[in-house]
Design a protein around this motif. Sequence first.
Motif, short mmCIF file in Angstrom:
data_model
loop_
_atom_site.label_atom_id
_atom_site.label_comp_id
_atom_site.label_asym_id
_atom_site.label_seq_id
_atom_site.Cartn_x
_atom_site.Cartn_y
_atom_site.Cartn_z
N LYS B 53 0.83 -1.07 0.00
CA LYS B 53 -0.02 0.01 -0.06
C LYS B 53 0.74 1.12 -0.13
N ASP B 55 1.16 3.89 1.81
CA ASP B 55 1.31 4.37 3.02
C ASP B 55 2.32 3.58 3.77
N GLU B 56 2.75 2.48 3.24
CA GLU B 56 3.98 1.77 3.96
C GLU B 56 5.19 1.60 3.12
N HIS B 58 7.44 3.92 2.41
CA HIS B 58 8.47 4.48 2.78
C HIS B 58 8.98 3.75 4.37
N GLU B 59 8.16 3.26 4.92
CA GLU B 59 8.40 2.27 6.05
C GLU B 59 9.23 0.92 5.58
N ILE B 60 8.93 0.41 4.30
CA ILE B 60 9.51 -0.63 3.90
C ILE B 60 11.07 -0.27 3.28
N ARG B 63 14.17 0.17 5.32
CA ARG B 63 14.92 -1.06 5.61
C ARG B 63 15.97 -1.44 4.71
N ILE B 64 15.85 -0.56 3.41
CA ILE B 64 17.04 -0.89 2.55
C ILE B 64 18.14 -0.76 3.30
N HIS B 162 15.43 3.45 11.43
CA HIS B 162 13.97 3.45 11.27
C HIS B 162 13.03 4.25 11.77
N VAL B 164 9.63 6.39 12.89
CA VAL B 164 8.24 6.09 12.89
C VAL B 164 7.46 7.21 12.73
N VAL B 167 5.20 10.31 7.85
CA VAL B 167 3.91 9.50 7.07
C VAL B 167 3.78 10.57 5.73
#
Lengths: 256, 429
Positions: B53, B55-56, B58-60, B63-64, B162, B164, B167
């Motif tokens: 999705k 909205d996730e 950038h969160e994923i 973790r690069i 990382h 949080v 957003v």
Amino acid sequence: MAQVKMKEKAKVAIFKLSSCGGCQLQLVDAGEDFLKLLDHIDIVYFPIAKSENLDGPYDIVLVEGSACSAEEIEHLRKIRASTKYLVALGTCACFGGLQSIRNFEPTAKLVDMVYEKPPKSHPTKSFGIDEYVKVDAYVVGCPVEPSEVVEVIKSLLMGVKPRFPPYSVCVECKLRENECFLLKGIPCMGPITAGGCNALCPSSNRPCEGCRGPTKDPNSKALAKLLFELGATNEDVRRKFRKYAAASMAFAGVGV
Amino acid sequence: MSGGEKVISIEPLTRVEGEGHLRLVMENGKIKEVSLIIDETPRLFEAFLVGRKYDEVHEIASRICGICYVAHQITALRAVEKAIGVSVTEEIKKLRRFLAFAGWIQSHSLHLAFLALPDYFGHESVFSMLKSPEHKDLVTLGIKLRTLGNKLVEQLGGRWAHPVTCVVGGFSKLPDQKWVEKAKEMLKEGKPDAEKLGKVVAKLEVPDFTVDREHVALWDPKEYPINEGRLRSNKGLDISEDEFTKFILESTDPKTNVKRSKVKGRDVLLVGPLARVNLNYDKLSDDAKALADEAGVKFPSQNPFLQNLARAMELVHSFDECLKILDELDITAIKPKVEFEVKPGIGAAVTEAPRGILYHGYRIGRNGLVMSANVVTPTVHNVSSAEADLWSFGPHIANLSVDEATLKCGMLIRAYDFCLSCSVHVLRL
């Protein structure tokens, strides 16, 4: 658990498999506590920080990342054979990490999406490292908490079991008096995710995404049912569970 | 020592993020082979981001990389926001700029103190420096600066590694005015430490080694660029971020199987602190420029060893930028997040990660799900640049012993501050 020899400093090694490199740096970033640990351990293998790296045998090995190729799996087996204790460091090593999202599609298809020619090493599916070797202790988190890395090393030195929260993120969330996302109708992984982060995301006004993997005896089915009741589709539920710990038994089978 | 065959092998590359190795062969003083190989297993982010999705993302993507997560988050957010049609406020842009410079502080101080400096003082690591009465303080200084950078990211981002609170549309939560005052105090207290480390770097003796390389960086008429700008180079490149994939091309070297990136119609490129300082020198703070004077170096420079000096200058500059942003900020008046509706579309963004230009491009579908993803990290360019440097490094190592030559090659590679975990992402043609 037997005590690691205390007369000499314990030999500690830090290895990296498929991962972002962030968890091993959390150890360095433990600051004062890390420096104090150096009175009791010798870090003898840590290529990101050292140029002189020794072969085993080691007393404690921390493995960051998941083993995602034939080469990495073989490497992991050799690492296991060279150490007394093996610690899975971070959610990749414990449960496969974000790259376990890809476990549900043929890897060859995914490789084709990224590379025009096959790369040098061929990625396989991503599981926690205990799929291949015996693991003595697990430190979860994406990233791990610096204090928990220090705790695991201290415990192994003393020959006791490391103490990690046996409860879910929900417990810490209640203690911080946050408003419950699920009660507001917003999907949250808090009830089934391992605590220890002090409910960081809910306290930052974001639902839990499950980055610490499953808590002890999680009731995944009950949470999935609740998410469906909140209007989530099967794909939505799958996306929630198949994220940081898609390879864990507790999360993999949900929403199929 | 110049006759016969000399093999320089560094396996694994150490004090570099990620897994890789170098093999360099010389015969009669001439370089015959250079292979700089990345041994990371591809994690296939661009493939498994598909179906996730909006909205996730950038969160994923965070973790690069375990060092430049702030840059990955901001780049992904900007690209996704462009794709789905979200514009954030100037205030949110300023806070993201603050976060990015705080990310530089933690990354640059980690590299300089922990990864680069040990070579220059005859140590194999900071652990050995800690045991030396003469160099112990440098490690403590490095830890202090990195901790400060971490804290700045944590206070605004919720966590240093990382974060949080970032957003789509802004921040999930913002700190209050007390944070502004506290952060200012920390920055003022920490700046002399940054200058101290900077002076140590300015005094390092580096080889007089000049190459002719295309330096590519973001450029902005007013500000030192970090989260947006045009892409410019010393050889005439001047493009928008949307044109990135048309002008920065990638191919496979059949001999080594290493991916190389090139500027369209030209050669390999160097990105990162040196490219940025060369192209944006006039926008650096006076205290950052003072380090160049201290070192007696005039920019623009084509000496890759001076990437460390450029990094030190940016470290000092980051303190000044963060302070400036906080001075202009009224945090109590900021709305943390803009309202938006998700529209399907395509978006690309380029930012300056600590190691150089970072590209993210996404196509988001009608249902808000990712249809395609493309990430090109700075190390993809810099591995090719370092390899090209090593081909012309012969005269500097021909008369050295294998050990000394190995050290010099290691120092050259480390000046680039590779991030190999990041680099196993390549452009699809």
